[in-house]
Design an enzyme around this catalytic site. Sequence first.
Site, PDB file in Angstrom:
ATOM      1  N   THR A  65      -1.295  -2.846   4.380  1.00  0.00           N
ATOM      2  CA  THR A  65      -0.421  -1.990   3.587  1.00  0.00           C
ATOM      3  C   THR A  65      -1.008  -0.575   3.499  1.00  0.00           C
ATOM      4  O   THR A  65      -1.447  -0.141   2.434  1.00  0.00           O
ATOM      5  CB  THR A  65      -0.219  -2.552   2.160  1.00  0.00           C
ATOM      6  OG1 THR A  65      -1.507  -2.746   1.565  1.00  0.00           O
ATOM      7  CG2 THR A  65       0.544  -3.853   2.168  1.00  0.00           C
ATOM      8  N   PRO A  66      -1.019   0.139   4.617  1.00  0.00           N
ATOM      9  CA  PRO A  66      -1.506   1.518   4.547  1.00  0.00           C
ATOM     10  C   PRO A  66      -0.612   2.316   3.602  1.00  0.00           C
ATOM     11  O   PRO A  66       0.594   2.065   3.521  1.00  0.00           O
ATOM     12  CB  PRO A  66      -1.395   2.011   5.991  1.00  0.00           C
ATOM     13  CG  PRO A  66      -0.435   1.091   6.659  1.00  0.00           C
ATOM     14  CD  PRO A  66      -0.528  -0.207   5.939  1.00  0.00           C
ATOM     15  N   HIS A  67      -1.210   3.239   2.897  1.00  0.00           N
ATOM     16  CA  HIS A  67      -0.431   3.997   1.921  1.00  0.00           C
ATOM     17  C   HIS A  67      -1.044   5.374   1.706  1.00  0.00           C
ATOM     18  O   HIS A  67      -2.195   5.611   2.042  1.00  0.00           O
ATOM     19  CB  HIS A  67      -0.316   3.242   0.596  1.00  0.00           C
ATOM     20  CG  HIS A  67      -1.623   2.778   0.043  1.00  0.00           C
ATOM     21  ND1 HIS A  67      -2.247   1.630   0.477  1.00  0.00           N
ATOM     22  CD2 HIS A  67      -2.425   3.304  -0.897  1.00  0.00           C
ATOM     23  CE1 HIS A  67      -3.383   1.463  -0.191  1.00  0.00           C
ATOM     24  NE2 HIS A  67      -3.514   2.469  -1.022  1.00  0.00           N
ATOM     25  N   GLY A  68      -0.216   6.255   1.152  1.00  0.00           N
ATOM     26  CA  GLY A  68      -0.686   7.596   0.885  1.00  0.00           C
ATOM     27  C   GLY A  68       0.300   8.355   0.029  1.00  0.00           C
ATOM     28  O   GLY A  68       1.441   7.935  -0.168  1.00  0.00           O
ATOM     29  N   LEU A 103       3.358   2.446   2.685  1.00  0.00           N
ATOM     30  CA  LEU A 103       3.962   2.895   1.438  1.00  0.00           C
ATOM     31  C   LEU A 103       3.600   4.357   1.199  1.00  0.00           C
ATOM     32  O   LEU A 103       2.431   4.735   1.283  1.00  0.00           O
ATOM     33  CB  LEU A 103       3.461   2.041   0.275  1.00  0.00           C
ATOM     34  CG  LEU A 103       4.146   2.262  -1.061  1.00  0.00           C
ATOM     35  CD1 LEU A 103       5.569   1.723  -1.029  1.00  0.00           C
ATOM     36  CD2 LEU A 103       3.366   1.591  -2.174  1.00  0.00           C
TER      37      LEU A 103
END
Length: 155
Positions: A65-68, A103
């Site tokens: 779930t990479p996110h930034g 996300l």
Amino acid sequence: MTDLHDILSPEAVLEHVTAGNRKALFQHLAAAAASAYELDPTVVAAAVAAREKLGSTAFGAGVATPHGKVPGLSQVCGVFARLPTPLDFDAVDDLPVDIVFMLLSPPDAGADHLKALARVSRTLRDKAFVDKLRGAGSRDALVALLSADVVRDAA
């Protein structure tokens, strides 16, 4: 509630995404986010890559779930991708990743970002559901699975 339709545009659901490494994957997902949500793909890729440098966002069982946080974004949104060839993500269980949910949140979306990340994480920790995502025969089937509890339970 695990329905993700409020943070995931159908245009941001991708199947058969191929990438040789995380950087290439983030660029591919950023391009999809740019198209679906009218964002700058360079800014999106940089935000996700910067977070990934702090530690892998792969939490095991082939899921990440990479996110930034992205300036100019007005609400939390996401991009889902299924990879035909799993990618090394330095996961805690050392398994390569084939299910990815990126996300993105506005810079000031502290609580909303965490709530959305928890909801996505909870959804993707459900082994039976992830098995359905892996077995979905089309992008439309992926959209249906990710969009509604009723459809997901029937699939």
